[in-house]
Design a protein around this motif. Structure first.
Motif: not given
Length: 108
Positions: A9, A39, A41, A45, A48, A51, A98
């Motif tokens: 991330a 991905i 960051f 949300e 994320i 991804d 995450l």
């Protein structure tokens, strides 16, 4: 680091880490012997989650509040269940890390 893949991330220009036509991330995957997912960051949300799940469509995010806990549910199209890039449980573990909250994947 999950059993079947490693998630990187990053913030900023993730294209530099991926490399032209994915060459750099492919080399990382070969070296580590695991699929590597890069991905971006961010505070978004849904981005994320999208991804992380790959080509499966994220329909939305649902927040579930209980007196002693908070949970996030990522809603994915049931038609796209087969498009997940990793087992559902592995993705839930990664998303929990995450998003910093217990996360589950639900299909609709």
């Amino acid at each position: 680091d999950l059993e079947q893949m490693i998630v990187l991330a990053c913030t900023g220009n993730i294209g530099a880490l991926i490399g032209a036509q994915g060459r750099i991330v492919s080399e990382i995957s070969k070296h580590l012997g695991k699929k590597t997912r890069v991905i971006e960051f961010s505070k978004n949300e849904k981005k994320i989650a999208q991804d992380m799940v790959g080509f499966a469509r994220v329909l939305g995010i649902k927040k579930i509040f209980a007196p002693d806990s908070k949970q996030t549910a990522i809603i994915i199209s049931a038609q796209d269940k087969h498009k997940l890039i990793a087992p559902k449980e592995s993705l839930e573990t990664a998303l929990t890390e995450l998003l910093k909250t217990k996360t589950v994947i639900e299909f609709q």
